[in-house]
Design a protein around this motif. Structure first.
Motif, PDB file in Angstrom:
ATOM      1  N   THR A   2      11.964  44.457  18.947  1.00  0.00           N
ATOM      2  CA  THR A   2      11.333  43.529  17.968  1.00  0.00           C
ATOM      3  C   THR A   2       9.582  43.852  18.044  1.00  0.00           C
ATOM      4  N   LEU A   3       8.889  43.115  17.426  1.00  0.00           N
ATOM      5  CA  LEU A   3       7.383  43.296  17.177  1.00  0.00           C
ATOM      6  C   LEU A   3       6.700  41.975  17.489  1.00  0.00           C
ATOM      7  N   ILE A   4       5.728  42.105  18.016  1.00  0.00           N
ATOM      8  CA  ILE A   4       4.664  40.829  18.353  1.00  0.00           C
ATOM      9  C   ILE A   4       3.289  41.191  18.180  1.00  0.00           C
ATOM     10  N   GLY A   5       2.304  40.076  17.926  1.00  0.00           N
ATOM     11  CA  GLY A   5       0.934  40.483  17.848  1.00  0.00           C
ATOM     12  C   GLY A   5       0.712  41.014  16.579  1.00  0.00           C
ATOM     13  N   ASP A   6      -0.258  42.156  16.660  1.00  0.00           N
ATOM     14  CA  ASP A   6      -0.777  42.598  15.262  1.00  0.00           C
ATOM     15  C   ASP A   6       0.167  43.588  14.633  1.00  0.00           C
ATOM     16  N   ALA A   7       1.203  44.083  15.496  1.00  0.00           N
ATOM     17  CA  ALA A   7       2.248  44.989  14.982  1.00  0.00           C
ATOM     18  C   ALA A   7       3.206  44.109  14.114  1.00  0.00           C
ATOM     19  N   ALA A   8       3.413  42.839  14.457  1.00  0.00           N
ATOM     20  CA  ALA A   8       4.091  42.022  13.382  1.00  0.00           C
ATOM     21  C   ALA A   8       3.342  41.378  12.504  1.00  0.00           C
ATOM     22  N   HIS A   9       2.142  40.827  12.713  1.00  0.00           N
ATOM     23  CA  HIS A   9       1.382  39.917  11.661  1.00  0.00           C
ATOM     24  C   HIS A   9      -0.264  40.259  12.055  1.00  0.00           C
TER      25      HIS A   9
ATOM     26  N   ASP B  89       2.888  34.589  21.129  1.00  0.00           N
ATOM     27  CA  ASP B  89       4.025  35.497  20.648  1.00  0.00           C
ATOM     28  C   ASP B  89       4.726  36.013  21.972  1.00  0.00           C
ATOM     29  N   GLY B  90       3.703  36.670  22.762  1.00  0.00           N
ATOM     30  CA  GLY B  90       4.173  37.083  23.969  1.00  0.00           C
ATOM     31  C   GLY B  90       4.810  36.164  24.974  1.00  0.00           C
ATOM     32  N   TYR B  91       4.161  34.882  24.991  1.00  0.00           N
ATOM     33  CA  TYR B  91       4.883  33.909  25.780  1.00  0.00           C
ATOM     34  C   TYR B  91       6.210  33.523  25.369  1.00  0.00           C
ATOM     35  N   PHE B  92       6.299  33.151  24.100  1.00  0.00           N
ATOM     36  CA  PHE B  92       7.338  32.704  23.474  1.00  0.00           C
ATOM     37  C   PHE B  92       8.725  33.569  23.511  1.00  0.00           C
ATOM     38  N   LEU B  93       8.219  34.988  23.331  1.00  0.00           N
ATOM     39  CA  LEU B  93       9.436  36.025  23.451  1.00  0.00           C
ATOM     40  C   LEU B  93      10.080  36.069  24.868  1.00  0.00           C
ATOM     41  N   GLY B  94       9.030  36.153  26.083  1.00  0.00           N
ATOM     42  CA  GLY B  94       9.575  36.116  27.411  1.00  0.00           C
ATOM     43  C   GLY B  94      10.444  34.882  27.697  1.00  0.00           C
ATOM     44  N   ARG B  95      10.076  33.865  27.161  1.00  0.00           N
ATOM     45  CA  ARG B  95      10.820  32.638  27.408  1.00  0.00           C
ATOM     46  C   ARG B  95      12.113  32.419  26.798  1.00  0.00           C
ATOM     47  N   ARG B  96      12.299  33.135  25.626  1.00  0.00           N
ATOM     48  CA  ARG B  96      13.514  33.334  25.037  1.00  0.00           C
ATOM     49  C   ARG B  96      14.410  34.162  25.617  1.00  0.00           C
ATOM     50  N   LEU B  97      13.860  35.227  26.339  1.00  0.00           N
ATOM     51  CA  LEU B  97      14.674  36.235  27.175  1.00  0.00           C
ATOM     52  C   LEU B  97      15.164  35.531  28.408  1.00  0.00           C
ATOM     53  N   ALA B  98      14.642  34.543  28.819  1.00  0.00           N
ATOM     54  CA  ALA B  98      15.429  33.919  29.955  1.00  0.00           C
ATOM     55  C   ALA B  98      16.721  33.580  30.086  1.00  0.00           C
ATOM     56  N   GLY B  99      17.367  34.105  31.217  1.00  0.00           N
ATOM     57  CA  GLY B  99      18.944  33.693  31.179  1.00  0.00           C
ATOM     58  C   GLY B  99      19.713  34.520  30.090  1.00  0.00           C
ATOM     59  N   VAL B 100      18.981  35.678  29.487  1.00  0.00           N
ATOM     60  CA  VAL B 100      19.996  36.314  28.555  1.00  0.00           C
ATOM     61  C   VAL B 100      20.487  37.507  29.113  1.00  0.00           C
ATOM     62  N   ASP B 101      21.611  37.892  29.127  1.00  0.00           N
ATOM     63  CA  ASP B 101      22.275  39.212  29.638  1.00  0.00           C
ATOM     64  C   ASP B 101      21.746  40.248  28.615  1.00  0.00           C
ATOM     65  N   LEU B 102      20.887  41.048  29.043  1.00  0.00           N
ATOM     66  CA  LEU B 102      20.226  42.127  28.068  1.00  0.00           C
ATOM     67  C   LEU B 102      21.186  43.350  27.994  1.00  0.00           C
ATOM     68  N   THR B 103      22.324  43.411  28.518  1.00  0.00           N
ATOM     69  CA  THR B 103      23.061  44.577  28.435  1.00  0.00           C
ATOM     70  C   THR B 103      24.103  44.178  27.144  1.00  0.00           C
ATOM     71  N   ASP B 104      24.243  42.707  26.789  1.00  0.00           N
ATOM     72  CA  ASP B 104      25.040  42.172  25.636  1.00  0.00           C
ATOM     73  C   ASP B 104      24.077  42.327  24.460  1.00  0.00           C
ATOM     74  N   GLY B 105      24.311  43.343  23.859  1.00  0.00           N
ATOM     75  CA  GLY B 105      23.595  43.575  22.417  1.00  0.00           C
ATOM     76  C   GLY B 105      23.786  42.345  21.360  1.00  0.00           C
ATOM     77  N   GLN B 106      24.619  41.531  21.403  1.00  0.00           N
ATOM     78  CA  GLN B 106      24.820  40.341  20.382  1.00  0.00           C
ATOM     79  C   GLN B 106      23.871  39.295  21.125  1.00  0.00           C
ATOM     80  N   ALA B 107      24.100  39.036  22.333  1.00  0.00           N
ATOM     81  CA  ALA B 107      23.016  37.953  22.950  1.00  0.00           C
ATOM     82  C   ALA B 107      21.833  38.393  22.796  1.00  0.00           C
ATOM     83  N   VAL B 108      21.423  39.942  22.879  1.00  0.00           N
ATOM     84  CA  VAL B 108      19.829  40.194  22.596  1.00  0.00           C
ATOM     85  C   VAL B 108      19.480  39.798  21.160  1.00  0.00           C
ATOM     86  N   ARG B 109      20.364  40.252  20.152  1.00  0.00           N
ATOM     87  CA  ARG B 109      19.841  39.856  18.968  1.00  0.00           C
ATOM     88  C   ARG B 109      19.866  38.670  18.611  1.00  0.00           C
TER      89      ARG B 109
END
Length: 427
Positions: free
Chosen positions: A289-296, A312-332
């Motif tokens: 994914t993209l954040i900051g000037d890379a995105a907008h 952006d950085g704050y919200f993205l990290g919060r969205r990744l909390a509790g997510v199994d990052l080995t699970d591609g569908q969960a990441v998407r």
């Protein structure tokens, strides 16, 4: 939301670009329990400018990320005025917001924000002198090919690598930079001999030039930052003496702007063109994914670029909390949930900045008197800026409160699961 089982390893998050977006994302993803590596191509994380304003929402996010925001900048209130001193806009925020976050916004120096962010980063997270050359991903991982020949593997890649983002280009191909045909000159001074009131940000418009000044605070010192900007042909070179060019543009503006420019050490003056890219319809693809000037990428006319990047950085990290990052569908799902509310907010700020630049600096000469009459005698600008900006800020503060409640619930659930697993294993 898919929760990470206690027995599974933490997710591996790679962040490219150690600006406000990248450092905020690294802090937030680390707080979410993931292993984070932050790559910066330069030998140190360094700011691309000197002056900065931060609104309450990014200040709140910084505090939640563990960044020291105490005495970071000078509390200010914003006004737009014409050359005769008539107020066109006052940006008003509720009293409790002003009380809690140090004014409508704070005026500061950009290096001070970097210093506070760097101090908050856990040891070993930041790797400087590492330039990204290529990105590959599949259903299982993302591979970052670095300029030294090494390959770094991650479960999630966050592109925070600026307006010329390699990560953005990898995901979505080339898209043209949109020049605003505007050039900004900005500087700062701590010369207290210049009589200027504190607690204010005053933006004044002549028929073709914006001149502005605002109080700042840096390392216990009170001072002022200023900027002037006007139309500038993108093919025309910038004058060698940018301090003199700034003084020329500021001539004729009400005090204290010309005096502040004159009192500024030329070494503390910078100049840069205003530019952006049209908003993307989608930021994320697969595990990237993209954040900051890379995105907008957003013109400084919005005075919100670094603030939105931090959010952006704050919200993205919060969205990744509790997510199994080995699970591609969960990441998407997590990346989609992150970008969905951010896209309309950031696109609105970017497009408003673009439009204001057009209105104030590219209106045909015969239409300028009509434009100024409308701005002086109707509430149009007050509606767009004076009420629109506070509305967006309050909305982001509410979004942060909501994200923090969800983050706390997920964090507590994971901790309880770990505690129960340890207890059961001991039986």
């Amino acid at each position: 939301m898919s929760h990470t089982p206690p027995s599974r390893r933490p997710g591996r998050v790679a962040v490219v670009g150690a600006g406000p977006a990248g450092m905020a994302a690294a802090l937030s993803a680390h707080q979410a329990g993931h292993e984070v590596t932050l790559f910066e191509r330069h030998s140190q994380a360094r700011p691309a400018g000197n002056i900065l304003n931060l609104w309450p929402a990014p200040i709140k996010a910084l505090g939640l990320l563990g960044v020291d925001t105490e005495d970071l900048g000078a509390p200010c209130q914003s006004e737009f005025r014409n050359m005769r001193g008539k107020r066109r806009v006052r940006v008003r925020l509720p009293e409790h917001v002003v009380r809690d976050y140090g004014g409508g916004f704070i005026g500061l120096l950009r290096p001070d924000l970097y210093e506070r962010l760097l101090a908050a980063l856990p040891p070993g997270v930041l790797r400087t002198g590492h330039a990204l050359e290529k990105v590959e991903q599949d259903d299982h991982a993302v591979r970052l090919h670095m300029d030294d020949g090494t390959v770094h593997e991650a479960d999630v890649l966050i592109g925070a690598d600026g307006i010329n983002s390699l990560v953005r280009r990898t995901l979505w191909g080339d898209s043209p930079i949109r020049p605003h045909a505007l050039q900004l000159y900005g500087g700062y001074t701590f010369d207290r001999a210049v009589p200027a009131p504190g607690g204010l940000c005053v933006l004044t418009h002549s028929p073709t030039v914006q001149g502005a000044w605002t109080a700042i605070r840096s390392k216990g010192r009170d001072g002022f930052q200023w900027w002037v900007l006007s139309a500038h042909d993108i093919d025309r070179p910038v004058p060698d003496d940018i301090h003199r060019a700034a003084a020329r543009l500021g001539r004729g503006f009400p005090a204290p702007l010309p005096q502040l420019i004159a009192a500024t050490d030329p070494a503390h003056v910078q100049s840069w063109p205003l530019r952006d890219r049209k908003p993307l319809k989608q930021w994320s693809k697969g595990r990237v994914t993209l954040i900051g000037d890379a995105a907008h990428p957003t013109s400084p006319y919005a005075a919100y670029g670094a603030g939105m990047a931090t959010e952006d950085g704050y919200f993205l990290g919060r969205r990744l909390a509790g997510v199994d990052l080995t699970d591609g569908q969960a990441v998407r799902r997590a990346l989609h949930a992150f970008e969905a509310p951010r896209k309309p907010h950031t696109a609105r700020q970017s497009q408003t900045a673009w439009a204001l630049g057009k209105v104030f600096h590219h209106a045909p000469a015969p239409l300028r008197p009509l434009r100024d009459a409308v701005l002086d005698h109707t509430p149009l600008l007050q509606k767009v800026v004076g009420e629109g900006t506070p509305g967006e800020i309050l909305k982001q503060l509410e979004e942060i409160d909501r994200a923090e409640r969800e983050f706390t619930a997920v964090r507590d659930a994971v901790r309880n699961a770990v505690r129960n697993a340890v207890r059961d294993a001991g039986r």
